[in-house]
Write a protein that holds these residues in place. Structure first.
Motif, PDB file in Angstrom:
ATOM      1  N   SER A  31     -10.082  23.917  -7.818  1.00  0.00           N
ATOM      2  CA  SER A  31      -8.921  24.589  -8.403  1.00  0.00           C
ATOM      3  C   SER A  31      -9.323  25.204  -9.731  1.00  0.00           C
ATOM      4  O   SER A  31      -9.913  24.533 -10.582  1.00  0.00           O
ATOM      5  N   VAL A  32      -8.993  26.486  -9.902  1.00  0.00           N
ATOM      6  CA  VAL A  32      -9.428  27.244 -11.082  1.00  0.00           C
ATOM      7  C   VAL A  32      -8.258  28.043 -11.650  1.00  0.00           C
ATOM      8  O   VAL A  32      -7.468  28.625 -10.898  1.00  0.00           O
ATOM      9  N   ARG A  33      -8.177  28.071 -12.976  1.00  0.00           N
ATOM     10  CA  ARG A  33      -7.188  28.901 -13.653  1.00  0.00           C
ATOM     11  C   ARG A  33      -7.762  30.307 -13.785  1.00  0.00           C
ATOM     12  O   ARG A  33      -8.776  30.525 -14.438  1.00  0.00           O
ATOM     13  N   THR A  34      -7.124  31.271 -13.141  1.00  0.00           N
ATOM     14  CA  THR A  34      -7.629  32.644 -13.139  1.00  0.00           C
ATOM     15  C   THR A  34      -7.212  33.365 -14.424  1.00  0.00           C
ATOM     16  O   THR A  34      -6.327  32.892 -15.148  1.00  0.00           O
ATOM     17  N   PRO A  35      -7.813  34.532 -14.718  1.00  0.00           N
ATOM     18  CA  PRO A  35      -7.474  35.270 -15.951  1.00  0.00           C
ATOM     19  C   PRO A  35      -6.004  35.647 -16.065  1.00  0.00           C
ATOM     20  O   PRO A  35      -5.489  35.789 -17.178  1.00  0.00           O
ATOM     21  N   ASP A  36      -5.311  35.809 -14.913  1.00  0.00           N
ATOM     22  CA  ASP A  36      -3.884  36.166 -14.981  1.00  0.00           C
ATOM     23  C   ASP A  36      -2.979  34.937 -15.066  1.00  0.00           C
ATOM     24  O   ASP A  36      -1.750  35.056 -14.990  1.00  0.00           O
ATOM     25  N   GLY A  37      -3.585  33.747 -15.207  1.00  0.00           N
ATOM     26  CA  GLY A  37      -2.801  32.547 -15.482  1.00  0.00           C
ATOM     27  C   GLY A  37      -2.416  31.710 -14.283  1.00  0.00           C
ATOM     28  O   GLY A  37      -1.875  30.610 -14.445  1.00  0.00           O
ATOM     29  N   ILE A  38      -2.666  32.170 -13.058  1.00  0.00           N
ATOM     30  CA  ILE A  38      -2.306  31.376 -11.877  1.00  0.00           C
ATOM     31  C   ILE A  38      -3.425  30.393 -11.555  1.00  0.00           C
ATOM     32  O   ILE A  38      -4.558  30.514 -12.043  1.00  0.00           O
ATOM     33  N   ILE A  39      -3.103  29.405 -10.714  1.00  0.00           N
ATOM     34  CA  ILE A  39      -4.103  28.436 -10.271  1.00  0.00           C
ATOM     35  C   ILE A  39      -4.557  28.823  -8.869  1.00  0.00           C
ATOM     36  O   ILE A  39      -3.754  28.841  -7.930  1.00  0.00           O
ATOM     37  N   THR A 285     -18.205  13.732 -24.156  1.00  0.00           N
ATOM     38  CA  THR A 285     -18.135  14.600 -22.968  1.00  0.00           C
ATOM     39  C   THR A 285     -16.741  14.756 -22.383  1.00  0.00           C
ATOM     40  O   THR A 285     -16.556  15.556 -21.458  1.00  0.00           O
ATOM     41  N   THR A 286     -15.765  13.989 -22.859  1.00  0.00           N
ATOM     42  CA  THR A 286     -14.380  14.190 -22.410  1.00  0.00           C
ATOM     43  C   THR A 286     -13.493  14.401 -23.632  1.00  0.00           C
ATOM     44  O   THR A 286     -13.496  13.587 -24.550  1.00  0.00           O
ATOM     45  N   LYS A 287     -12.752  15.494 -23.612  1.00  0.00           N
ATOM     46  CA  LYS A 287     -11.845  15.817 -24.718  1.00  0.00           C
ATOM     47  C   LYS A 287     -10.413  15.879 -24.193  1.00  0.00           C
ATOM     48  O   LYS A 287     -10.187  15.963 -22.987  1.00  0.00           O
ATOM     49  N   GLU A 288      -9.471  15.829 -25.110  1.00  0.00           N
ATOM     50  CA  GLU A 288      -8.063  15.877 -24.721  1.00  0.00           C
ATOM     51  C   GLU A 288      -7.718  17.256 -24.150  1.00  0.00           C
ATOM     52  O   GLU A 288      -7.982  18.285 -24.788  1.00  0.00           O
ATOM     53  N   PRO A 289      -7.139  17.298 -22.953  1.00  0.00           N
ATOM     54  CA  PRO A 289      -6.772  18.580 -22.325  1.00  0.00           C
ATOM     55  C   PRO A 289      -5.401  19.049 -22.774  1.00  0.00           C
ATOM     56  O   PRO A 289      -4.600  18.271 -23.295  1.00  0.00           O
ATOM     57  N   ASP A 290      -5.131  20.338 -22.554  1.00  0.00           N
ATOM     58  CA  ASP A 290      -3.764  20.818 -22.750  1.00  0.00           C
ATOM     59  C   ASP A 290      -3.038  20.752 -21.401  1.00  0.00           C
ATOM     60  O   ASP A 290      -3.634  20.426 -20.369  1.00  0.00           O
ATOM     61  N   ASP A 291      -1.757  21.057 -21.410  1.00  0.00           N
ATOM     62  CA  ASP A 291      -0.946  20.905 -20.197  1.00  0.00           C
ATOM     63  C   ASP A 291      -1.420  21.820 -19.069  1.00  0.00           C
ATOM     64  O   ASP A 291      -1.340  21.462 -17.886  1.00  0.00           O
ATOM     65  N   SER A 292      -1.906  23.015 -19.420  1.00  0.00           N
ATOM     66  CA  SER A 292      -2.351  23.945 -18.373  1.00  0.00           C
ATOM     67  C   SER A 292      -3.582  23.401 -17.642  1.00  0.00           C
ATOM     68  O   SER A 292      -3.741  23.618 -16.439  1.00  0.00           O
ATOM     69  N   MET A 293      -4.426  22.686 -18.352  1.00  0.00           N
ATOM     70  CA  MET A 293      -5.608  22.069 -17.735  1.00  0.00           C
ATOM     71  C   MET A 293      -5.196  20.910 -16.837  1.00  0.00           C
ATOM     72  O   MET A 293      -5.754  20.715 -15.752  1.00  0.00           O
ATOM     73  N   ILE A 294      -4.227  20.155 -17.293  1.00  0.00           N
ATOM     74  CA  ILE A 294      -3.708  19.045 -16.489  1.00  0.00           C
ATOM     75  C   ILE A 294      -3.111  19.557 -15.189  1.00  0.00           C
ATOM     76  O   ILE A 294      -3.276  18.954 -14.122  1.00  0.00           O
ATOM     77  N   GLU A 295      -2.417  20.682 -15.251  1.00  0.00           N
ATOM     78  CA  GLU A 295      -1.828  21.281 -14.044  1.00  0.00           C
ATOM     79  C   GLU A 295      -2.918  21.623 -13.017  1.00  0.00           C
ATOM     80  O   GLU A 295      -2.725  21.421 -11.812  1.00  0.00           O
ATOM     81  N   VAL A 296      -4.050  22.125 -13.489  1.00  0.00           N
ATOM     82  CA  VAL A 296      -5.156  22.444 -12.586  1.00  0.00           C
ATOM     83  C   VAL A 296      -5.679  21.172 -11.931  1.00  0.00           C
ATOM     84  O   VAL A 296      -5.933  21.135 -10.717  1.00  0.00           O
TER      85      VAL A 296
END
Length: 316
Positions: A31-39, A285-296
């Motif tokens: 699963s990848v976040r594309t440049p237009d914001g969709i997953i 090697t692990t940092k806190e994600p934002d919500d958009s990363m969690i969605e992915v």
């Protein structure tokens, strides 16, 4: 009233360029976040070596097979993520890029990834195997022959320091830092699922980001196992010693895999001590994600969860 048994899932994952790979018992999802914001989520088709060759399910051998499988899947998944994230779509093309495209066509990205992996392997051998041996020989000239019996331990300390510096330097690169944040999203999502909570952004956000069955922990365990094996290598010449250590890599992989697997099956003082160095290293090697990363991460996770619960294993 009986306490609910603690369980873990066999589902694992890894961070990609603006995305996450999740591997379940029946399916592998990228699963990848594309440049237009969709997953953009897609199944990665891969037949594990252990299905083709049952002998690779044996202890030690399964660790080697798992590492090879992981590298192969990573190669495919990184290609997919690079394409979907727009990393390969650059407006400016150099003469060298044009030459590659004209000679190799659609295979250009695979060629670049292959060359990168080969160079990465050579760099790893030089940094983590050859260099520590050379540094010990220099150190021994100042410390004297009395340090000779501790060669493997001192080399191991050098190796850990080099690994630590390497990770810190990588973490300061913006693209790598984002991958480390996706790494955190992957861990948090797996923890949320193991705790039996609904996979929502709110629930995932509350979870820890340090997981005992992580690739970082596996690398640290390989270094520690390598220190022990190094005590039995009699050669002092750095090149000969490096060659022998390369021959021992399958054994180091196998033992490291068995140890990290043990940390998954059992929760006791011994396994906590074994897991501790890797968990500490994950602070890099692990940092806190934002919500958009969690969605992915949630999207990839939901796609690989089996309906019959076969992925869940009770911790003893």
């Amino acid at each position: 009233m009986n306490k609910k048994a603690k369980c873990y899932t066999s589902i694992g994952g890894e961070a990609l360029i603006e995305g996450i790979l999740m591997r379940g018992p029946k399916r592998i999802e990228v699963s990848v976040r594309t440049p237009d914001g969709i997953i953009d989520s897609e199944e990665l088709h891969y037949q594990p070596l252990r299905q083709k060759y049952p002998i690779l399910k044996a202890p030690i051998l399964r660790g080697v097979a798992s590492f090879i499988e992981s590298m192969s899947m990573s190669f495919q998944a990184l290609n997919m993520a690079a394409d979907k994230s727009g990393m390969t779509n650059t407006e400016e093309e150099s003469k060298f890029d044009h030459w590659l495209e004209s000679h190799f066509g659609e295979k250009t990205s695979n060629l670049i990834m292959t060359i990168g992996m080969i160079l990465g392997f050579v760099l790893a051998v030089v940094l983590f195997i050859l260099l520590p041996s050379v540094l010990f020989n220099l150190f021994q000239k100042g410390a004297g022959e009395g340090i000779a019996p501790w060669r493997s331990l001192v080399e191991g300390i050098f190796r850990i320091l080099i690994f630590l510096i390497y990770l810190i330097l990588c973490s300061h690169q913006s693209d790598i830092h984002r991958m480390f944040r996706y790494h955190g999203a992957e861990h948090k999502t797996i923890f949320c699922y193991e705790h039996g909570l609904p996979l929502t952004v709110e629930n995932v956000r509350k979870q820890k980001r340090f997981h005992p069955r992580c690739g970082t922990s596996f690398m640290v365990l390989m270094i520690l196992v390598g220190i022990i094996i190094g005590f039995f290598i009699p050669f002092t010449n750095p090149f000969l010693r490096t060659f022998v250590k390369l021959l021992c890599i399958p054994l180091v992989m196998g033992l490291g895999f068995e140890l990290i697997r043990l940390c998954g099956f059992y929760d006791n003082l011994f396994t906590r001590i074994v897991a501790a160095p890797g968990l500490w290293m994950q602070r890099i090697t692990t940092k806190e994600p934002d919500d958009s990363m969690i969605e992915v991460a949630i999207t990839a996770m939901k796609a690989v969860i089996p309906g019959n619960g076969e992925d869940m294993v009770e911790v003893r």
